[in-house]
Motif scaffolding. Structure first.
Motif, PDB file in Angstrom:
ATOM      1  N   GLY A   1      76.267  36.297   3.000  1.00 49.37           N
ATOM      2  CA  GLY A   1      76.150  36.968   1.713  1.00 49.37           C
ATOM      3  C   GLY A   1      76.140  35.952   0.583  1.00 49.37           C
ATOM      4  N   GLY A   2      76.910  36.209  -0.459  1.00 45.80           N
ATOM      5  CA  GLY A   2      76.967  35.276  -1.577  1.00 45.80           C
ATOM      6  C   GLY A   2      78.171  34.370  -1.527  1.00 45.80           C
ATOM      7  N   GLN A   3      78.785  34.228  -0.336  1.00 43.53           N
ATOM      8  CA  GLN A   3      79.980  33.399  -0.224  1.00 43.53           C
ATOM      9  C   GLN A   3      79.673  31.933  -0.528  1.00 43.53           C
ATOM     10  OE1 GLN A   3      82.501  34.289   3.375  1.00 43.53           O
ATOM     11  NE2 GLN A   3      80.784  35.638   3.877  1.00 43.53           N
ATOM     12  N   SER A   4      80.655  31.232  -1.032  1.00 41.88           N
ATOM     13  CA  SER A   4      80.494  29.799  -1.309  1.00 41.88           C
ATOM     14  C   SER A   4      81.229  28.946  -0.283  1.00 41.88           C
ATOM     15  CB  SER A   4      81.018  29.468  -2.706  1.00 41.88           C
ATOM     16  OG  SER A   4      82.395  29.823  -2.817  1.00 41.88           O
TER      17      SER A   4
ATOM     18  N   GLN B   1      73.519  31.681  -3.296  1.00 46.28           N
ATOM     19  CA  GLN B   1      72.527  32.625  -3.802  1.00 46.28           C
ATOM     20  C   GLN B   1      71.122  32.291  -3.291  1.00 46.28           C
ATOM     21  OE1 GLN B   1      73.544  35.281  -5.558  1.00 46.28           O
ATOM     22  NE2 GLN B   1      75.626  34.489  -5.297  1.00 46.28           N
TER      23      GLN B   1
ATOM     24  N   ASN C   1      77.563  45.582  -7.339  1.00 50.55           N
ATOM     25  CA  ASN C   1      77.751  44.242  -6.790  1.00 50.55           C
ATOM     26  C   ASN C   1      76.716  43.288  -7.387  1.00 50.55           C
ATOM     27  OD1 ASN C   1      77.825  41.903  -5.092  1.00 50.55           O
ATOM     28  ND2 ASN C   1      78.751  43.118  -3.477  1.00 50.55           N
TER      29      ASN C   1
ATOM     30  N   GLU D   1      75.759  40.512  -6.541  1.00 49.13           N
ATOM     31  CA  GLU D   1      74.982  39.724  -5.581  1.00 49.13           C
ATOM     32  C   GLU D   1      73.681  40.414  -5.176  1.00 49.13           C
ATOM     33  OE1 GLU D   1      77.425  38.988  -2.218  1.00 49.13           O
ATOM     34  OE2 GLU D   1      79.042  38.101  -3.384  1.00 49.13           O
ATOM     35  N   TYR D   2      73.622  41.743  -5.354  1.00 47.96           N
ATOM     36  CA  TYR D   2      72.500  42.494  -4.800  1.00 47.96           C
ATOM     37  C   TYR D   2      71.520  42.900  -5.897  1.00 47.96           C
ATOM     38  CZ  TYR D   2      75.658  42.679  -0.812  1.00 47.96           C
ATOM     39  OH  TYR D   2      76.495  42.343   0.217  1.00 47.96           O
ATOM     40  N   LYS D   3      70.439  42.118  -6.004  1.00 45.03           N
ATOM     41  CA  LYS D   3      69.465  42.345  -7.061  1.00 45.03           C
ATOM     42  C   LYS D   3      68.786  43.700  -6.912  1.00 45.03           C
ATOM     43  CE  LYS D   3      68.427  37.378  -7.389  1.00 45.03           C
ATOM     44  NZ  LYS D   3      67.372  36.351  -7.191  1.00 45.03           N
TER      45      LYS D   3
ATOM     46  N   PRO E   1      81.532  41.001  -9.476  1.00 43.64           N
ATOM     47  CA  PRO E   1      81.679  40.390  -8.143  1.00 43.64           C
ATOM     48  C   PRO E   1      82.033  41.447  -7.097  1.00 43.64           C
ATOM     49  CG  PRO E   1      82.844  39.110  -9.808  1.00 43.64           C
ATOM     50  CD  PRO E   1      82.422  40.380 -10.479  1.00 43.64           C
TER      51      PRO E   1
END
Length: 562
Positions: free
Chosen positions: A61-64, A246, A392, A394-396, A422
């Motif tokens: 997902g969008g985890q770093s 991303q 969310n 992260e979800y365009k 977030p």
């Protein structure tokens, strides 16, 4: 949409795919170099060049960064955990709930539906070489039962009859729990009995699945195929799961990422058409996308407000713009008319849906005291109806979808604030019911009980998938009644009562089917599920189905030969 997300059929699918791919067997005279990774032999050879050894999957997902947590009961389990742990059995909801045995065979129910007998596969073993036993199953169930947040279902007692057979006894008939029971991830008692199931991170997992932990770093998880996997040879030697930040979509486009479960706006144009021979996207329907209203917050406590806002939504327009018709509007009952049609009660089969009904929406809102004043819809207090809609960040595609809904509500005078936040913050807002409206998915199971229980049960308020925190004694009583009958005619009657609540009280509005978004590249690996061969849900995040997928892949013969 990612989830929260289920072997006669599985074995058949694997066998058919092996034949279609055309790679030679280990005993074939046409043998060259075998695909190997860290000494692993997947049991096939390639004639043109060395076989592929790795499949790169997008699961972060969008985890770093990754945290080392391979606890299958943890909501923050590290990506890849469910390539290592397995369900007892599964249901293929793409084939009308077809049963698929896995760690266990088809269970047997007593005549009164109060006892289920489970026989584990005789060959099933843990990655340390020991057998998967009924004791492990009973231990897992009892450990989960100690924590209300972890318990999957209620039962009276569980016992091991012999090394591979267990019995679960219920207070009443529990037929409709079969899919829930099947989804339990068993863990080895000898490893877990001294641990706290909720807190332990299980850093060195002992597993029953086809993959064990190979390498771990904060930026990448590598799963290694088990040479001793009990079910079959594992065709893909390694699965790499990198942190993508991303850049998941970008990595997919470049070919660095071969398998993704991210929903991509304009996916056909931006991905498939760039390389139609190898780039594929398939978003099969596996549940519903719902607009959830928070009945604990005014004016959404009024069913006329909830219904009015629902009538103002044009689901066909939303889906056409966001998914290019990969998804479609569904019945207000929540049942997808294409895949769950047999479960729509007769009185609701002809309900209109998919198009906005502005006049109907305003008429319904008028019952709650709202009326148009110029371009604004105002309530009895003279203030414009305003909706806070967090999403969310992260979800365009989800943000785009919500903005379209906001434009549709604007046509009836409603102001909507689409607020990207977030993912962790959104989860907290849902859990605390600190929002007006939110949009989320719910999945289908072997029968409607699991779906309606997820979205309507008081026990699931604020969690998967009762995101509006619906709490209603009548609803809970119907869910209990549905769980206690194995008679399909009686089940349909109770389902009709639940659908009456959906249609008249509108705890949530089923906007559209949700596609199990999946993109994959077939240059290295073939045998992916598709519309012609829907043997499994295609995304890497679909627990259970993801096992069926990786066990069905083979090297592309056009690239590697056979």
């Amino acid at each position: 949409m990612r989830k929260h997300s289920p072997a006669a059929l599985g074995a058949l699918a694997v066998a058919v795919l092996m034949t279609v791919v055309g790679c030679s067997s280990p005993n074939s005279p046409n043998t060259k170099k075998s695909a190997q990774s860290d000494g692993y032999d997947p049991g096939y050879t390639c004639s043109k060049t060395s076989c592929p050894t790795t499949l790169t999957a997008g699961l972060a997902g969008g985890q770093s960064t990754f945290v080392r947590n391979f606890n299958p009961f943890s909501p923050t389990a590290t990506s890849g955990t469910f390539f290592m742990y397995e369900p007892l059995w599964m249901f293929n909801i793409l084939k009308q709930g077809e049963f698929i045995p896995w760690l266990a065979d088809k269970p047997a129910w007593s005549e009164d539906g109060k006892k289920i007998t489970i026989k584990l596969n005789q060959d099933a073993t843990w990655s340390d070489g020991s057998s998967v036993t009924a004791e492990d199953l009973v231990f897992t169930l009892e450990a989960l039962k100690k924590d209300p947040e972890l318990q999957k279902f209620e039962y009276v007692a569980a016992k091991a009859v012999d090394a591979k057979t267990a019995e679960i006894t219920f207070a009443g008939p529990a037929y409709t729990l079969e899919s829930t029971i099947g989804g339990v991830s068993i863990v080895p008692k000898k490893i877990w009995e001294s641990q706290d199931l909720k807190k332990w991170t299980n850093p060195e997992p002992v597993v029953s699945g086809p993959y064990k932990l190979g390498q771990f770093s904060s930026q990448q998880v590598v799963l290694q195929a088990r040479a001793d996997y009990w079910k079959q040879k594992v065709p893909v030697p390694q699965i790499k799961i990198p942190i993508l930040g991303q850049a998941e979509e970008q990595k997919l486009m470049s070919g660095e990422l071969e398998w993704s479960g991210g929903a991509i706006a304009n996916v056909k144009k931006v991905y498939v058409d760039k390389d139609p021979e190898h780039n594929h996207a398939w978003y099969p329907s596996y549940g519903s996308l719902n607009v959830y209203f928070n009945p604990a917050r005014k004016p959404f406590d009024n069913p006329s407000v909830r219904k009015g806002l629902s009538l103002a939504i044009d689901g066909d327009q939303v889906m056409k713009i966001v998914t290019q018709d990969l998804s479609y509007s569904i019945s207000p009952t929540g049942m997808d008319q294409k895949t769950q049609g047999k479960w729509i009660a007769p009185q609701y089969k002809d309900l209109p849906f998919g198009k906005a009904n502005v006049d109907g929406a305003l008429a319904e809102l008028a019952k709650a005291g709202f009326s148009k004043r110029g371009e604004e819809l105002v309530g009895p207090d003279g203030k414009q109806l305003t909706v806070d809609l967090p999403e969310n960040a992260e979800y365009k595609d989800a943000i785009q979808r919500d903005q379209i809904i906001a434009e549709q509500w604007k046509k009836i005078g409603v102001k909507t604030n689409v607020r990207p936040v977030p993912g962790t913050q959104l989860d907290a807002l849902k859990k605390s019911a600190d929002l007006d409206v939110n949009v989320g998915g719910a999945v289908y199971g072997a029968n409607p009980w699991s779906y309606y229980n997820d979205i309507l049960s008081s026990k699931n308020a604020g969690a998967w998938a009762n995101y509006g925190s619906w709490k209603d004694p009548e609803t809970d009583a119907l869910l209990k009644k549905l769980s206690e009958t194995g008679d399909q005619a009686e089940q349909l009657a109770v389902v009709g009562e639940l659908q009456k609540i959906m249609v008249e009280k509108v705890p949530s509005f089923p906007l559209a089917s949700i596609g199990a978004s999946a993109e994959y590249n077939s240059k290295q690996w073939v045998g992916w599920p598709n519309e012609e061969n829907p043997y499994a849900m295609p995304p890497p995040w679909a627990a259970g189905d993801n096992l069926r997928v990786v066990l069905s892949l083979k090297p592309n013969p056009d690239t590697y030969g056979s």
